[in-house]
Design an enzyme around this catalytic site. Structure first.
Site, PDB file in Angstrom:
ATOM      1  N   ARG A 231       1.672 -47.749  -7.918  1.00 44.78           N
ATOM      2  CA  ARG A 231       1.846 -48.532  -6.679  1.00 44.78           C
ATOM      3  C   ARG A 231       1.081 -49.836  -6.826  1.00 44.78           C
ATOM      4  O   ARG A 231      -0.155 -49.839  -6.778  1.00 44.78           O
ATOM      5  CB  ARG A 231       1.324 -47.722  -5.492  1.00 44.78           C
TER       6      ARG A 231
ATOM      7  N   GLU B 174      15.230 -43.682  -1.466  1.00 46.56           N
ATOM      8  CA  GLU B 174      14.381 -43.203  -0.363  1.00 46.56           C
ATOM      9  C   GLU B 174      15.001 -43.478   1.002  1.00 46.56           C
ATOM     10  O   GLU B 174      14.415 -43.145   2.035  1.00 46.56           O
ATOM     11  CB  GLU B 174      12.986 -43.841  -0.449  1.00 46.56           C
TER      12      GLU B 174
ATOM     13  N   ARG C  72       6.260 -49.598  -9.504  1.00 41.13           N
ATOM     14  CA  ARG C  72       7.013 -49.983  -8.302  1.00 41.13           C
ATOM     15  C   ARG C  72       6.568 -51.360  -7.836  1.00 41.13           C
ATOM     16  O   ARG C  72       5.373 -51.637  -7.710  1.00 41.13           O
ATOM     17  CB  ARG C  72       6.757 -48.947  -7.192  1.00 41.13           C
TER      18      ARG C  72
ATOM     19  N   GLY D 250      12.104 -41.096  -3.811  1.00 33.31           N
ATOM     20  CA  GLY D 250      10.864 -41.208  -3.029  1.00 33.31           C
ATOM     21  C   GLY D 250      10.990 -40.309  -1.818  1.00 33.31           C
ATOM     22  O   GLY D 250      11.415 -40.744  -0.738  1.00 33.31           O
ATOM     23  N   THR D 251      10.643 -39.041  -1.986  1.00 33.82           N
ATOM     24  CA  THR D 251      10.962 -38.055  -0.942  1.00 33.82           C
ATOM     25  C   THR D 251      10.051 -38.142   0.276  1.00 33.82           C
ATOM     26  O   THR D 251      10.356 -37.531   1.302  1.00 33.82           O
ATOM     27  CB  THR D 251      10.925 -36.624  -1.521  1.00 33.82           C
ATOM     28  N   ASN D 252       8.952 -38.902   0.193  1.00 34.51           N
ATOM     29  CA  ASN D 252       8.144 -39.102   1.409  1.00 34.51           C
ATOM     30  C   ASN D 252       8.966 -39.874   2.442  1.00 34.51           C
ATOM     31  O   ASN D 252       9.144 -39.441   3.581  1.00 34.51           O
ATOM     32  CB  ASN D 252       6.858 -39.874   1.096  1.00 34.51           C
ATOM     33  N   ASP D 253       9.479 -41.050   2.041  1.00 39.41           N
ATOM     34  CA  ASP D 253      10.286 -41.849   2.967  1.00 39.41           C
ATOM     35  C   ASP D 253      11.658 -41.227   3.224  1.00 39.41           C
ATOM     36  O   ASP D 253      12.196 -41.312   4.333  1.00 39.41           O
ATOM     37  CB  ASP D 253      10.462 -43.276   2.430  1.00 39.41           C
TER      38      ASP D 253
ATOM     39  N   SER E 227      14.532 -42.819  -9.015  1.00 44.64           N
ATOM     40  CA  SER E 227      13.365 -42.003  -8.695  1.00 44.64           C
ATOM     41  C   SER E 227      13.405 -41.723  -7.197  1.00 44.64           C
ATOM     42  O   SER E 227      13.390 -42.660  -6.389  1.00 44.64           O
ATOM     43  CB  SER E 227      12.063 -42.729  -9.060  1.00 44.64           C
TER      44      SER E 227
ATOM     45  N   LYS F 257       0.836  -1.207   0.000  1.00 47.21           N
ATOM     46  CA  LYS F 257       0.000   0.000   0.000  1.00 47.21           C
ATOM     47  C   LYS F 257       0.868   1.252   0.000  1.00 47.21           C
ATOM     48  O   LYS F 257       0.650   2.177  -0.803  1.00 47.21           O
ATOM     49  CB  LYS F 257      -0.920  -0.015   1.219  1.00 47.21           C
TER      50      LYS F 257
END
Length: 909
Positions: free
Chosen positions: A596, A779, A652, A800-803, A798, A32
């Site tokens: 999966r 992973e 997988r 596996g960024t979750n694990d 590949s 603003k």
């Protein structure tokens, strides 16, 4: 802190066609303040004022009120003196007082999330001076009662005590209206307004134990510090959280000379947009009120009128008002004040041309003179964002790269949600009509209070009007419905910013908060009743309405094509069924990055065979059960290969621990024992044996395949045979077999051996072959460290960024919800690492794994298939890491495509 007392500018002045700041200084002056300075520079009539910088907000939080006032006192006093000279009035003078407004201003627009005080500088003496100066006693006392109400709420904490309670000031107003048998604020007499001032001051004293401040400088410092405090207020914190804005940005404070829209019938106030913020249509639009102040328009207390004649005619049609009545009772600004309208129309064109984007402007008309109070790049829906961007590109205002960089990838999600099925709408019962404030389709159960928005799975928040305190409930609700307010009310503006369906100004609704009822034409709806909102038409519908997938606009397709022109990194999808695969292909997915296989085993006709395999005590028994599963898996893969039509498909192998497939309920265990002709004790014993203390680190992934190679053999057969079957139909097939949870080279080598031997046996038997590849998921942190060794054998990686996130942090995904919200609240973590990739920690493992893998195999294909594959900042990181692709859920594919293009453009810059 010694550094905070150094000589630096903390107050920037603007007005009278000159300014200390400019639009590029948004980080310091807030959006603003930077735009007020810029408008002053280009000759737009802006009330003079000054901006206290965002850095002072940080100093205030660190050093406190007393120290900060001492740091800025002299600069503020000089700036006030300049305003006095420009306006010809004096702050604190009883005869000719200068009144000020105090508003917040963060670097990004946060509508309604922080506090504002208007008419500052009034007291019992100054109000008489205003009466003498203007000759308008009504205006003076109306301004005074508004000031006490606003200052009391913002600075002195005069808020409702509970959700059922009314604002104490509004309660006094309503009681007086009832006593006087009037409906509108404009119906109050001068004596009524004087009585309100007296009653307001009395309630302040009773509630706070303090007298209302009369010294204008005390009022000013109180308001400035209250704006700084509001940066850390509950609603501002929640707004920052849902938009991922950092807490350390701080807010600026803008102090300006007051200009008044409530000085009579030649005065007014309004909000306007240079293009439609809901649809993106290139049409000037907005709303105004005669004899009102700016807060009246956005607060929704009075339903405003349209600025343009076209807008007014469209509104009247929706409201079912005749053209004759419209002209008489609801004329547009264009018709009522044609000269003012022409001037405003000129400014909106100037400002859009100057900023090269759709503008959201606020203005006040004081006794026939037009003032522009604010301009900013307007909040807009996802659909409007796409249309405005592509229109500006076509008009030659911006080029292709800037067009792509202007898209907020996350807002594309709004365009991908279901819409009402036209056939279902034919039978729908419309109970009322409101203004289509924010497009979309919403079906849910009624709740009347924002705090109860999570009471049902799908809720519609129904309010007389919303306020900034309702933000969290608005965010959680499927849709928002208000009885009052226009297209620029708080509900409408915030809903459009969220991409939330909203209908405002539905005047036929009668809402009773105490009874929790909504009444329309004698019909009563209660808390929990189902209604549906059509945000594109303003129709309010009884009950549920069926939905269908949206048809994406031509501009959306053009945007996707433009993304593909600039992107380097491909976007794949995570899909476990042919249906998901087709959805993703239609959104432009260039392959599947993760199928999966375990999800296929949970269907009723398959789980029995899966359990038989698990309960088998010999290899022969397991192979017998797996033979039953083979044709089912093969059929699934055929469907997916056919859906992807020659695009690569990464499958997988079985990943989760076996205990996830066995029954844990006694009744189901009995049923399984009978089906397999074994004892219940045998079932119970096997289920108990499969239990693990930490299953996420237990017998799963490649560990299953290495202990039970017959599982890997069956899955490989299903994949390769399916690929050959589809190839025979003339469809090109590119299967990629992925081994999960590898931590050592030998784990991968053992699995690769089984896969390749199985595939070669099938090729020999069928006398044909296909190209396929075998790779692994990275992973486990050790896999990233050993990536050079693994890459000597693997065709692709590949991540596996979750694990990988779970194991790097040592956080269990299933249990982290117990502490992650507290970590985020305390600032221990800035973002949830399972939602946004941790580039400093997990990201370093990704970079290391990629670099080491390509050291052994320069052309190694690398991708990512965790949840991060569809999150824009994580996609940008993957591009910088040199990945070949990201993979995400089907409905995130368009988001990832735009984010990938933006990453490529930013790299060039």
């Amino acid at each position: 802190m010694e550094t905070t007392t150094e000589i630096k500018t903390r107050v920037y002045r603007f007005g009278n066609k000159k300014a200390d700041g400019k639009s590029a200084m948004k980080n310091l002056l807030g959006g603003k303040g930077a735009n007020l300075a810029e408008m002053s520079r280009i000759g737009i009539p802006v009330p003079p004022g000054f901006t206290i910088t965002t850095e002072v907000c940080t100093e205030y939080n660190e050093l406190g009120r007393k120290k900060v006032i001492s740091l800025i006192k002299s600069e503020v006093e000089k700036a006030v003196q300049e305003i006095e000279e420009t306006m010809g009035a004096k702050f604190g003078d009883d005869d000719d007082p200068l009144l000020l407004s105090v508003r917040s201003g963060a670097r990004v627009s946060m509508p309604g999330m922080m506090d504002t005080v208007l008419n500052l500088g009034l007291n019992d003496d100054a109000v008489e001076g205003i009466v003498k100066k203007t000759g308008n006693e009504r205006f003076a006392w109306d301004s005074y009662r508004r000031f006490i109400q606003m200052y009391g709420g913002v600075v002195m904490g005069m808020k409702p005590e509970s959700k059922e309670d009314e604002d104490p000031f509004e309660e006094i107003i309503d009681n007086l209206k009832e006593k006087r048998h009037i409906k509108l604020d404009t119906d109050f007499t001068i004596q009524d307004l004087q009585d309100l001032v007296y009653d307001f001051k009395d309630v302040v004293k009773k509630k706070t134990g303090k007298n209302f401040p009369t010294d204008p400088w005390d009022q000013l410092w109180g308001a400035v510090m209250a704006v700084f405090d509001s940066w850390n207020g509950k609603r501002a914190q929640y707004y920052r959280k849902i938009h991922s804005y950092p807490a350390d940005w701080g807010t600026a404070v803008n102090v300006q000379a007051m200009v008044f829209g409530n000085m009579g019938l030649d005065s007014g106030t309004g909000v306007c947009f240079t293009r439609d913020a809901g649809t993106g249509e290139n049409v000037f639009n907005g709303e105004y009120l005669i004899n009102a102040q700016g807060e009246d328009v956005v607060a929704g207390v009075r339903t405003p009128q349209q600025i343009t004649r076209l807008g007014s005619e469209r509104w009247a049609k929706l409201a079912q008002i005749s053209e004759e009545d419209r002209k008489t009772d609801y004329p547009s600004l264009e018709e009522l004040m044609p000269e003012i309208y022409q001037e405003l129309d000129g400014y909106q064109k100037t400002l859009e041309d100057h900023y090269r984007d759709m503008q959201d402007m606020e203005f006040t008309i004081q006794q026939g003179k037009l003032w522009i109070l604010q301009t900013r790049n307007g909040k807009r829906t996802g659909a409007a964002m796409v249309k405005i961007t592509m229109d500006l590109l076509e008009e030659g205002v911006i080029d292709e790269k800037e067009a792509l960089l202007r898209i907020d990838p996350a807002k594309l999600d709004e365009l991908l949600h279901p819409v009402f099925d036209p056939n279902a709408l034919l039978d729908a019962e419309i109970i009322a009509q409101g203004l289509p404030a924010s497009p979309g389709a919403a079906t849910g159960q009624i709740v009347f209070f924002a705090e109860e928005a999570k009471k049902y799975k799908n809720t519609i928040l129904v309010r007389t009007e919303t306020s900034p305190e309702d933000l969290e409930g608005m965010d959680l609700a499927r849709g928002i419905l208000t009885a009052r307010g226009g297209m620029t009310s708080h509900a409408a503006v915030v809903a459009r910013g969220m991409g939330k369906c909203c209908i405002s100004g539905a005047g036929a609704l009668k809402i009773n908060y105490k009874k929790r009822t909504l009444t329309v034409d004698g019909k009563e709806f209660h808390d929990g009743d189902w209604i549906s909102l059509n945000g594109s038409t303003g129709n309010i519908i009884e009950g549920k309405v069926a939905t269908r997938q949206p048809e994406l606009s031509g501009e959306f397709g053009e945007l996707m094509d433009l993304s593909d022109k600039y992107t380097r990194m491909k976007v794949r999808t995570n899909a476990d069924t042919p249906k998901d695969a087709l959805v993703a292909r239609n959104f432009g997915a260039q392959g599947i990055g993760l199928t999966r296989t375990e999800h296929m085993f949970f269907e009723v006709d398959r789980i029995k065979a899966m359990r038989e395999m698990i309960l088998a005590t010999t290899v022969k028994g397991r192979k017998h059960a797996l033979r039953e599963l083979l044709p089912m898996q093969r059929s699934d893969f055929e469907g997916i290969f056919e859906a992807m039509q020659g695009l690569p498909v990464t499958i997988r192998l079985l990943d989760p621990p076996l205990h996830e497939f066995v029954p844990h309920q006694l009744a189901t265990q009995k049923e399984l024992a009978e089906d397999l002709h074994i004892s219940l004790d045998a079932v119970k014993s096997k289920v108990a044996a499969l239990e693990e203390f930490n299953p996420m680190l237990g017998h799963r992934g490649c560990r299953l395949g290495n202990t039970y190679p017959e599982i890997t053999e069956m899955q490989t057969r299903a994949i390769i045979e399916a690929a050959l079957n589809v190839k025979e139909k003339g469809i090109d097939v590119h299967p990629e077999i992925m081994v999960p949870l590898v931590g050592t080279v030998n784990e991968f080598v053992e699995q690769e051996k089984v896969i390749r031997e199985t595939a070669e046996a099938i090729f020999a038997r069928r006398k044909t072959k296909i190209n396929y590849s075998v790779g692994t998921m990275i992973e486990i942190p050790r896999a990233a460290l050993m990536a050079d060794k693994i890459a000597e054998h693997a065709d692709f990686f590949s991540f596996g960024t979750n694990d990988l996130t779970q194991m790097t942090y040592g956080y269990s995904r299933d249990d982290a919800s117990k502490f992650l919200p507290i970590y985020l609240e305390k600032g221990i973590l800035k973002e949830d690492p399972f939602e946004v990739m941790d580039q400093e920690g997990v990201g370093q493992l990704v970079l290391m794994g990629t670099e080491r893998g390509r050291k052994s195999k320069p052309h190694l294909k690398v991708g990512i298939c965790g949840e991060h594959g569809g999150e824009p900042s994580s996609v940008e990181f993957c591009h910088r890491a040199g990945m070949n692709y990201v993979s995400c859920s089907p409905f995130r594919v368009p988001i990832a495509r735009v984010a990938a293009a933006q990453a490529a453009i930013m790299e060039e810059k």
